[in-house]
Design a protein around this motif. Sequence first.
Motif, PDB file in Angstrom:
ATOM      1  N   UNK A  71      44.507  85.188  35.200  1.00 56.70           N
ATOM      2  CA  UNK A  71      45.659  85.679  34.215  1.00 56.70           C
ATOM      3  C   UNK A  71      45.590  85.393  32.787  1.00 56.70           C
ATOM      4  N   UNK A  72      44.655  84.215  32.708  1.00 57.54           N
ATOM      5  CA  UNK A  72      44.539  83.648  31.181  1.00 57.54           C
ATOM      6  C   UNK A  72      43.022  83.514  31.070  1.00 57.54           C
ATOM      7  N   UNK A  73      42.310  84.627  30.757  1.00 60.77           N
ATOM      8  CA  UNK A  73      40.896  84.543  30.696  1.00 60.77           C
ATOM      9  C   UNK A  73      40.331  83.563  29.416  1.00 60.77           C
ATOM     10  N   UNK A  74      40.984  83.801  28.409  1.00 60.36           N
ATOM     11  CA  UNK A  74      40.935  83.013  27.294  1.00 60.36           C
ATOM     12  C   UNK A  74      40.929  81.538  27.477  1.00 60.36           C
ATOM     13  N   UNK A  75      41.597  81.126  28.395  1.00 53.47           N
ATOM     14  CA  UNK A  75      41.445  79.661  28.320  1.00 53.47           C
ATOM     15  C   UNK A  75      40.354  79.084  28.988  1.00 53.47           C
ATOM     16  N   UNK A  76      39.556  79.882  29.939  1.00 57.20           N
ATOM     17  CA  UNK A  76      38.200  79.719  30.551  1.00 57.20           C
ATOM     18  C   UNK A  76      37.177  79.980  29.438  1.00 57.20           C
ATOM     19  N   UNK A  77      37.431  81.068  28.734  1.00 58.62           N
ATOM     20  CA  UNK A  77      36.341  81.191  27.710  1.00 58.62           C
ATOM     21  C   UNK A  77      35.840  80.309  26.592  1.00 58.62           C
ATOM     22  N   UNK A  78      37.266  79.769  26.235  1.00 62.70           N
ATOM     23  CA  UNK A  78      37.382  78.813  25.273  1.00 62.70           C
ATOM     24  C   UNK A  78      37.188  79.491  23.870  1.00 62.70           C
ATOM     25  N   UNK A  79      37.665  78.680  22.740  1.00 65.93           N
ATOM     26  CA  UNK A  79      37.458  79.234  21.409  1.00 65.93           C
ATOM     27  C   UNK A  79      36.183  79.672  20.932  1.00 65.93           C
ATOM     28  N   UNK A  80      35.242  78.832  21.239  1.00 69.69           N
ATOM     29  CA  UNK A  80      34.053  79.344  20.948  1.00 69.69           C
ATOM     30  C   UNK A  80      33.096  80.498  21.742  1.00 69.69           C
ATOM     31  N   UNK A  81      33.619  80.647  23.005  1.00 72.35           N
ATOM     32  CA  UNK A  81      33.084  81.497  24.050  1.00 72.35           C
ATOM     33  C   UNK A  81      32.223  80.923  24.825  1.00 72.35           C
ATOM     34  N   UNK A  82      31.962  79.325  24.693  1.00 74.38           N
ATOM     35  CA  UNK A  82      31.017  78.722  25.658  1.00 74.38           C
ATOM     36  C   UNK A  82      31.502  78.288  26.778  1.00 74.38           C
ATOM     37  N   UNK A  83      32.700  78.458  27.274  1.00 77.98           N
ATOM     38  CA  UNK A  83      33.598  77.985  28.441  1.00 77.98           C
ATOM     39  C   UNK A  83      32.608  78.322  29.683  1.00 77.98           C
ATOM     40  N   UNK A  84      31.876  79.631  29.754  1.00 73.66           N
ATOM     41  CA  UNK A  84      31.277  79.622  31.011  1.00 73.66           C
ATOM     42  C   UNK A  84      29.972  78.861  31.193  1.00 73.66           C
TER      43      UNK A  84
END
Length: 212
Positions: A71-84
């Motif tokens: 329900x919160x994809x932004x928390x996994x992706x991170x601010x810089x988009x390198x969360x994955x």
Amino acid sequence: MGQKTHPSGFRIGITESHKSSWFSTMKKYPKNLEEDYKIRSYIEKYLNKANISLIKIDRKLDQIEINIHTGRPGMILGKMGNGIDSLREKINYKLNVSNKIRINIIEVKEPDKEAELLGQWIAQQLEKRIAFRRVIRQGIQRANKANIKGIKIQISGRLNGAEIARKEWIREGRVPLQTLRANINYTYTQAHTIYGILGIKIWLFKGEQIQM
């Protein structure tokens, strides 16, 4: 005595599918099974605030594909988009997974229609020492706003700090547990309070379906 069965396992192949999808030889089966369990446990612990409702694992030759419904994809992706990439490296390092890992993030657009996310919310409220009856009423209201056809919530343990553990449940609408074509979304979660662990079970009836 009533004979109970797991609502999801009861419907596999009818309205439910397996959470892991792969085929292996008898020698590799225990290793793959343990690996799936470790991957799920690590993701749930590492991303415990990301509102994860489901983790599906598919194995294809030398690749493991992990689909995380959140329900919160932004928390996994991170601010810089390198969360994955960070999550993939951590899984490889911590669990020593030999296969290549591919991670897909799938957004849950209606979180109140997911029993797992509703259970997590109820657990958080109980851990804040809010009265369990009030929490149950609020949970049912959230489900009703999402147009759920029926809901049943059960909480057991030392409710409101009582010395004797007991079980309380409430149902609203239809929850046909014996109807195989009924799409029942079920979850079990725990709330860790200062006076003990409370068990939370939720059944959501989303309607009937003939084919998967």
